[in-house]
Design a protein around this motif. Structure first.
Motif, PDB file in Angstrom:
ATOM      1  N   ALA A  17      16.707 -13.567  20.792  1.00 14.74           N
ATOM      2  CA  ALA A  17      15.258 -13.747  20.904  1.00 14.74           C
ATOM      3  C   ALA A  17      15.009 -15.095  21.559  1.00 14.74           C
ATOM      4  N   PRO A  18      13.858 -15.258  22.205  1.00 12.85           N
ATOM      5  CA  PRO A  18      13.501 -16.587  22.712  1.00 12.85           C
ATOM      6  C   PRO A  18      13.102 -17.490  21.552  1.00 12.85           C
ATOM      7  N   PRO A  19      13.220 -18.807  21.690  1.00 13.83           N
ATOM      8  CA  PRO A  19      12.810 -19.711  20.614  1.00 13.83           C
ATOM      9  C   PRO A  19      11.335 -19.531  20.268  1.00 13.83           C
ATOM     10  N   ASN A  20      11.027 -19.756  18.991  1.00 16.60           N
ATOM     11  CA  ASN A  20       9.665 -19.617  18.491  1.00 16.60           C
ATOM     12  C   ASN A  20       9.409 -20.745  17.513  1.00 16.60           C
ATOM     13  N   LYS A  21       8.255 -21.392  17.613  1.00 12.79           N
ATOM     14  CA  LYS A  21       7.965 -22.548  16.764  1.00 12.79           C
ATOM     15  C   LYS A  21       8.086 -22.220  15.290  1.00 12.79           C
ATOM     16  N   GLY A  22       7.651 -21.037  14.893  1.00 14.48           N
ATOM     17  CA  GLY A  22       7.679 -20.670  13.486  1.00 14.48           C
ATOM     18  C   GLY A  22       8.983 -20.059  13.034  1.00 14.48           C
ATOM     19  N   GLY A  23       9.935 -19.896  13.944  1.00 14.77           N
ATOM     20  CA  GLY A  23      11.170 -19.237  13.578  1.00 14.77           C
ATOM     21  C   GLY A  23      10.989 -17.738  13.472  1.00 14.77           C
ATOM     22  N   TYR A  24      11.978 -17.074  12.934  1.00 10.80           N
ATOM     23  CA  TYR A  24      11.952 -15.617  12.802  1.00 10.80           C
ATOM     24  C   TYR A  24      12.304 -15.225  11.368  1.00 10.80           C
ATOM     25  N   ALA A  25      11.538 -15.786  10.402  1.00  8.92           N
ATOM     26  CA  ALA A  25      11.803 -15.470   8.999  1.00  8.92           C
ATOM     27  C   ALA A  25      11.528 -13.999   8.738  1.00  8.92           C
ATOM     28  N   PRO A  26      12.374 -13.352   7.940  1.00  6.04           N
ATOM     29  CA  PRO A  26      12.156 -11.928   7.651  1.00  6.04           C
ATOM     30  C   PRO A  26      11.013 -11.729   6.669  1.00  6.04           C
ATOM     31  N   GLU A  27      10.494 -10.517   6.610  1.00  4.97           N
ATOM     32  CA  GLU A  27       9.499 -10.160   5.610  1.00  4.97           C
ATOM     33  C   GLU A  27      10.250  -9.739   4.357  1.00  4.97           C
ATOM     34  N   LEU A  28      10.277 -10.634   3.366  1.00  2.40           N
ATOM     35  CA  LEU A  28      11.088 -10.405   2.177  1.00  2.40           C
ATOM     36  C   LEU A  28      10.409  -9.421   1.221  1.00  2.40           C
ATOM     37  N   ASP A  29      11.236  -8.630   0.562  1.00  2.00           N
ATOM     38  CA  ASP A  29      10.715  -7.639  -0.382  1.00  2.00           C
ATOM     39  C   ASP A  29      10.164  -8.318  -1.634  1.00  2.00           C
ATOM     40  N   ASP A  30       9.234  -7.605  -2.327  1.00  2.51           N
ATOM     41  CA  ASP A  30       8.692  -8.109  -3.583  1.00  2.51           C
ATOM     42  C   ASP A  30       9.765  -8.157  -4.666  1.00  2.51           C
ATOM     43  N   LEU A  31       9.534  -9.037  -5.634  1.00  3.40           N
ATOM     44  CA  LEU A  31      10.351  -8.998  -6.835  1.00  3.40           C
ATOM     45  C   LEU A  31      10.117  -7.668  -7.550  1.00  3.40           C
ATOM     46  N   PRO A  32      11.061  -7.239  -8.353  1.00  7.87           N
ATOM     47  CA  PRO A  32      10.841  -6.014  -9.138  1.00  7.87           C
ATOM     48  C   PRO A  32       9.571  -6.128  -9.984  1.00  7.87           C
ATOM     49  N   ARG A  33       8.837  -5.034 -10.092  1.00 13.51           N
ATOM     50  CA  ARG A  33       7.582  -5.037 -10.869  1.00 13.51           C
ATOM     51  C   ARG A  33       7.868  -5.390 -12.335  1.00 13.51           C
ATOM     52  N   VAL A  34       6.975  -6.208 -12.870  1.00  9.07           N
ATOM     53  CA  VAL A  34       7.113  -6.593 -14.273  1.00  9.07           C
ATOM     54  C   VAL A  34       6.888  -5.365 -15.143  1.00  9.07           C
ATOM     55  N   PRO A  35       7.845  -5.024 -16.007  1.00  6.26           N
ATOM     56  CA  PRO A  35       7.636  -3.851 -16.872  1.00  6.26           C
ATOM     57  C   PRO A  35       6.550  -4.145 -17.912  1.00  6.26           C
ATOM     58  N   SER A  36       5.724  -3.182 -18.146  1.00  7.17           N
ATOM     59  CA  SER A  36       4.624  -3.350 -19.102  1.00  7.17           C
ATOM     60  C   SER A  36       5.154  -3.331 -20.525  1.00  7.17           C
ATOM     61  N   PRO A  37       4.907  -4.404 -21.261  1.00  2.00           N
ATOM     62  CA  PRO A  37       5.347  -4.396 -22.662  1.00  2.00           C
ATOM     63  C   PRO A  37       4.474  -3.437 -23.479  1.00  2.00           C
ATOM     64  N   PRO A  38       4.949  -3.034 -24.649  1.00  3.12           N
ATOM     65  CA  PRO A  38       4.143  -2.153 -25.513  1.00  3.12           C
ATOM     66  C   PRO A  38       2.820  -2.837 -25.876  1.00  3.12           C
ATOM     67  N   THR A  39       1.729  -2.129 -25.730  1.00  2.00           N
ATOM     68  CA  THR A  39       0.399  -2.654 -26.071  1.00  2.00           C
ATOM     69  C   THR A  39      -0.338  -1.638 -26.933  1.00  2.00           C
ATOM     70  N   GLU A  40      -1.373  -2.106 -27.544  1.00  2.00           N
ATOM     71  CA  GLU A  40      -2.156  -1.217 -28.402  1.00  2.00           C
ATOM     72  C   GLU A  40      -2.829  -0.119 -27.587  1.00  2.00           C
ATOM     73  N   ARG A  41      -3.068   1.006 -28.242  1.00  2.00           N
ATOM     74  CA  ARG A  41      -3.773   2.107 -27.606  1.00  2.00           C
ATOM     75  C   ARG A  41      -5.172   2.181 -28.193  1.00  2.00           C
ATOM     76  N   LEU A  42      -6.136   2.527 -27.367  1.00  2.00           N
ATOM     77  CA  LEU A  42      -7.537   2.659 -27.804  1.00  2.00           C
ATOM     78  C   LEU A  42      -7.911   4.130 -27.814  1.00  2.00           C
ATOM     79  N   MET A  43      -8.505   4.566 -28.943  1.00  2.00           N
ATOM     80  CA  MET A  43      -8.930   5.952 -29.095  1.00  2.00           C
ATOM     81  C   MET A  43     -10.429   5.973 -29.372  1.00  2.00           C
ATOM     82  N   ARG A  44     -11.152   6.854 -28.729  1.00  2.00           N
ATOM     83  CA  ARG A  44     -12.582   7.032 -28.992  1.00  2.00           C
ATOM     84  C   ARG A  44     -12.849   8.526 -29.116  1.00  2.00           C
ATOM     85  N   ASP A  45     -13.390   8.878 -30.273  1.00  2.00           N
ATOM     86  CA  ASP A  45     -13.691  10.280 -30.533  1.00  2.00           C
ATOM     87  C   ASP A  45     -12.463  11.164 -30.345  1.00  2.00           C
ATOM     88  N   GLY A  46     -11.300  10.651 -30.790  1.00  2.00           N
ATOM     89  CA  GLY A  46     -10.067  11.440 -30.745  1.00  2.00           C
ATOM     90  C   GLY A  46      -9.374  11.461 -29.397  1.00  2.00           C
TER      91      GLY A  46
END
Length: 491
Positions: free
Chosen positions: A327-356
């Motif tokens: 590639a030709p030189p570029n002022k910003g370089g050619y950094a890759p588009e890095l993948d996201d970190l693994p999604r944070v797993p949802s911890p157990p939370t309370e459940r809400l019930m209305r009218d069953g």
């Protein structure tokens, strides 16, 4: 100095040597003699007579010259032709001596080489006090002389003339000269490369090494501290609370059901540690992603027009060969588009019930990976207002390392300074040494053929610890931004 040296000569003396009548002919290379007599046998004289009609111009011309010396001797009645008067004195004589019959088992007198040797044997026997030797540039007559005990000399290398062009060679040379003159009315493109040794390029670069076991353990601790279990649970709890508050305005009684203790225990002892380990694995893999975008210092390729006219519609193409991208030189370089970190797993939370019925709402926290690096995918569109003498990428400037890219110029002037093209080399291997080549091809509408050059490239990589880089990446992550956004957003 010694006395007189008599040399019975072979025909090649007249064809392969410099002009014998030249004032600076190196006769003294034979030794310190007062006089040198060149004895020409009837066999040699007859062969030279035949060669006057040879189709090879060089052979014919030399034979005619030698025969003219014989004719002059006959016309003037002298017995010898003088080549040099002194230092040493050198003359040539024609001898009527016939070949000796003494060695029928060694000399076949039907062969010209053997006849010449036989004449020398006869002359030596007739004058036992004379220093008589055979002189030839060929090995066969010399070997025959050696076999019969006759002294001999090889024609010295210093006597040999430079090869002379024949008619075909002269025609080729003339055509080359005409082509050279014709090229003076056309462009002449020339490629080069800066800092090459024998047109080979040796480059060095730094890259990121894989995490060692100790580094991985340290990274595990830092990720655990950065995204502690309590911080994750708090973030999800706040998100759930924000969603829950939105549901208070709904009609009906609200029932809150807490998660079972064993589910909370499994999340804390299994799910959360597995996610932390996955984050460390993901961060460790970033080194390989970054390395393929870390280039060696740029190569500078030069293009010159050393001809006599501008080159029209010039296209220069750069192509990577081997485990490389370019590639030709570029002022910003050619950094890759890095993948996201693994999604944070949802911890157990309370459940809400209305009218069953359970009230569903989102309680996840997204992981938005922030490399903190410049977005290099955005470039200004190509201008349609172009100068004829400037270079432009065709069709567009590469946005990332590629196998090949082109530039074009409508009018490349002659006689100007060379044009420099910088090219970055990106090894696509995790090996310490990568080898390949940069191939450059240039064409122009008014140049008959393409100009090509291939420059071998070797890139030596020094791998360094990725810990500092990964720590910087880790510090930029904010898993709680969505939690803050969730509190501002309606369900």
């Amino acid at each position: 100095m010694s006395g007189t040296l008599q040399l019975v000569v072979d025909t090649n003396l007249f064809h392969e040597c410099k002009s014998l009548d030249a004032a600076d002919f190196p006769w003294s290379d034979l030794g310190a003699f007062n006089a040198i007599e060149l004895i020409v046998s009837d066999t040699v004289q007859s062969e030279l007579d035949r060669q006057k009609k040879d189709t090879r111009q060089r052979v014919r011309r030399r034979a005619v010259q030698a025969v003219s010396w014989f004719r002059e001797m006959l016309k003037t009645g002298v017995q010898e032709h003088l080549f040099r008067a002194q230092g040493p004195r050198v003359v040539m004589r024609v001898s009527p001596q016939t070949a000796s019959q003494e060695h029928p088992d060694l000399l076949n007198l039907s062969v010209d080489d053997d006849k010449i040797v036989g004449v020398a044997v006869a002359l030596a026997k007739a004058a036992p006090g004379q220093d008589v030797r055979l002189l030839s540039h060929d090995t066969r007559p010399i070997s025959k002389a050696n076999a019969v005990g006759l002294p001999f000399l090889f024609v010295p290398d210093t006597w040999m003339r430079e090869p002379e062009a024949d008619d075909a060679e002269r025609e080729i040379r003339q055509l080359k000269e005409e082509i050279a003159e014709l090229r003076k009315t056309h462009p002449a493109l020339e490629l080069g490369v800066v800092s090459a040794v024998d047109r080979k390029l040796n480059l060095i670069r730094d890259a990121l090494a894989p995490l060692t076991e100790d580094e991985a353990r340290g990274m595990l601790n830092r990720v655990s501290q950065r995204f502690s279990l309590s911080a994750v649970e708090t973030a999800f709890a706040r998100t759930a609370a924000a969603r829950r508050n939105d549901s208070f305005g709904m009609r009906g009684s609200l029932v809150r059901i807490q998660p079972p203790p064993e589910q909370i225990k499994r999340d804390r002892e299994e799910t959360y540690p597995a996610w932390i380990a996955a984050c460390v694995g993901h961060l460790g893999g970033l080194a390989a992603q970054m390395n393929v975008r870390l280039a060696a210092p740029p190569i500078s390729v030069t293009l010159s027009n050393i001809g006599y006219r501008p080159a029209e519609n010039v296209v220069i193409r750069f192509t990577a060969r081997g485990h490389f991208l370019i590639a030709p030189p570029n002022k910003g370089g050619y950094a890759p588009e890095l993948d996201d970190l693994p999604r944070v797993p949802s911890p157990p939370t309370e459940r809400l019930m209305r009218d069953g019925q359970e009230i569903a709402y989102a309680t996840h926290v997204r992981s938005v990976f922030d490399s903190g690096l410049t977005d290099l995918a955005r470039y200004l569109p190509r201008s349609t207002d172009r100068s004829d003498e400037d270079w432009y990428y065709e069709p567009d400037r590469p946005k990332e390392p590629v196998d090949s890219f082109d530039l074009e110029c409508r009018r490349f002037r002659h006689g100007a300074n060379p044009e420099h093209f910088d090219v970055l080399i990106f090894p696509q291997t995790q090996d310490a040494v990568a080898r390949g080549a940069l191939e450059v091809e240039v064409s122009a509408s008014n140049v008959g053929r393409k100009i090509t050059a291939t420059f071998p490239v070797t890139v030596a990589t020094t791998f360094k610890s990725p810990v500092s880089f990964l720590d910087e990446i880790l510090a930029r992550q904010d898993l709680f931004r969505d939690e803050r956004d969730a509190r501002r957003s309606p369900f």
